[in-house]
Design an enzyme around this catalytic site. Structure first.
Site, PDB file in Angstrom:
ATOM      1  N   THR A  81       1.152  -1.363  -0.359  1.00 44.01           N
ATOM      2  CA  THR A  81      -0.221   0.642  -0.795  1.00 44.01           C
ATOM      3  C   THR A  81       0.990   1.256  -0.056  1.00 44.01           C
ATOM      4  OG1 THR A  81      -1.831  -0.865   1.121  1.00 44.01           O
ATOM      5  CG2 THR A  81      -1.505   1.272   1.393  1.00 44.01           C
ATOM      6  N   HIS A  95       2.104   1.504  -3.354  1.00 42.97           N
ATOM      7  CA  HIS A  95       0.615   2.144  -4.384  1.00 42.97           C
ATOM      8  C   HIS A  95       0.962   4.020  -3.792  1.00 42.97           C
ATOM      9  CE1 HIS A  95      -0.766  -1.304  -5.712  1.00 42.97           C
ATOM     10  NE2 HIS A  95      -1.135  -1.538  -5.294  1.00 42.97           N
TER      11      HIS A  95
END
Length: 347
Positions: free
Chosen positions: A45, A48
């Site tokens: 994450t 990202h």
């Protein structure tokens, strides 16, 4: 505390990258604690957010401190806090939930309708200090190394995925050997799976999966995935599929390789809608499909703690790199290249 500021990795603007900045040490309220971060690990994450993909663009609002996996020591507590003390070694459940929605009230806080995630929706732990609600604290045994304690949160994702149904004596496919997939291999093995078949395109990570206990590793770029799964299961198909890749082709292969009456647990986050042959690969096969988010609070944390303290799962083979906070770019580069397991930063 005399110190007023700290070093932190800040997502400064909408776009690629991040910056190491000097920012104020967060203030705590009556129900909060301040933790000195001793180890913080990089998650997919975070990558990202760092690279600023479509998901980040729709979810994240810079500037703020990101990062959500950590271990540290409580250095200050609010006046109404009584579940932890200054000096306690802690990690944190990263989902801050409301406590009053239908899900929270029925023991399903991990899917709270009003969840805030640290390092995504509010300031996180890529810093020397982080402030969090005391009720989100998980106390660690002081003998647990900080780098191992810092990866309990993602390990919880792996535990939740693998153990969302029965595993003992079953064949398990782990599709996608990122760090959570690699941990899922060790968890499936510890839970008594008869076979653990790991699939990925990255040879480096397949070898880490082997170290974590995979009975067979399959390079999906070089080999016939469905044929191998069929051969290894005498033509019946895999009992449990854990989808960790998010790739449409891999996800389809997962549904095709699962046996009649089997289970597909999906933790991955495909960036676009995926086409699945629902008629033939789910309905006619009687397959159970489980969407997995976060960790069951706090059942999964107890399972993670038990697996680590018992020695049934040893995560040290997949913690491959350590960097100072200043060298965060090296860590992100390794994650982007896929030439690492878990990368741990030490503030």
């Amino acid at each position: 505390m005399n110190k007023k500021s700290m070093r932190a990795i800040v997502k400064e603007k909408r776009g690629y990258g991040a910056s190491l900045k000097e920012v104020p040490i967060p203030q705590i309220g009556d129900l909060d604690v301040l933790i000195q971060v001793k180890a913080t690990s990089i998650c997919g994450t975070d990558v990202h957010i760092y690279t600023w993909d479509e998901w980040s663009e729709s979810r994240v609002n810079p500037p703020y401190v990101f990062g959500h996996e950590f271990a540290g020591v409580v250095v200050e507590k609010g006046k109404l806090v009584n579940n932890v003390e200054v000096g306690d070694h802690v990690s944190a459940e990263t989902h801050i939930v409301c406590g009053h929605c239908p899900q929270c009230l029925t023991g399903q806080a991990h899917i709270c309708a009003n969840t805030e995630i640290i390092g995504v929706d509010r300031d996180g732990c890529f810093a020397e200090y982080v402030a969090l609600p005391a009720e989100n604290m998980w106390k660690n045994d002081p003998s647990l190394p900080f780098e191992v304690a810092s990866i309990q949160e993602p390990m919880g994702n792996a535990v939740h995925t693998v153990l969302s149904g029965d595993v003992a004596g079953k064949t398990v496919a782990i599709i996608g050997c990122g760090p959570i997939g690699i941990m899922a291999v060790g968890i499936a093995k510890a839970a008594g799976a008869s076979q653990v078949i790991a699939f990925d395109l990255n040879e480096y990570r397949l070898q880490l999966a082997k170290k974590m206990g995979a009975t067979t590793v399959v390079n999906a770029g070089d080999e016939d995935v469905l044929n191998i799964a069929s051969q290894l299961t005498k033509g019946y198909g895999v009992d449990v599929v854990c989808e960790m890749s998010g790739h449409p082709i891999a996800m389809n292969q997962g549904f095709k390789m699962v046996t009649n009456g089997g289970r597909v647990a999906i933790l991955s986050l495909p960036v676009k809608p995926v086409e699945i042959d629902v008629t033939n690969d789910i309905v006619f096969k009687g397959v159970t499909v489980k969407g997995i988010t976060g960790r069951r609070m706090y059942e999964t944390w107890q399972q993670v703690s038990g697996l680590l303290s018992s020695g049934q799962v040893d995560v040290t083979p997949m913690i491959t790199h350590h960097f100072s906070l200043e060298d965060y770019e090296k860590g992100f580069d390794l994650m982007l290249q896929g030439k690492c397991g878990k990368v741990v930063l030490h503030p």
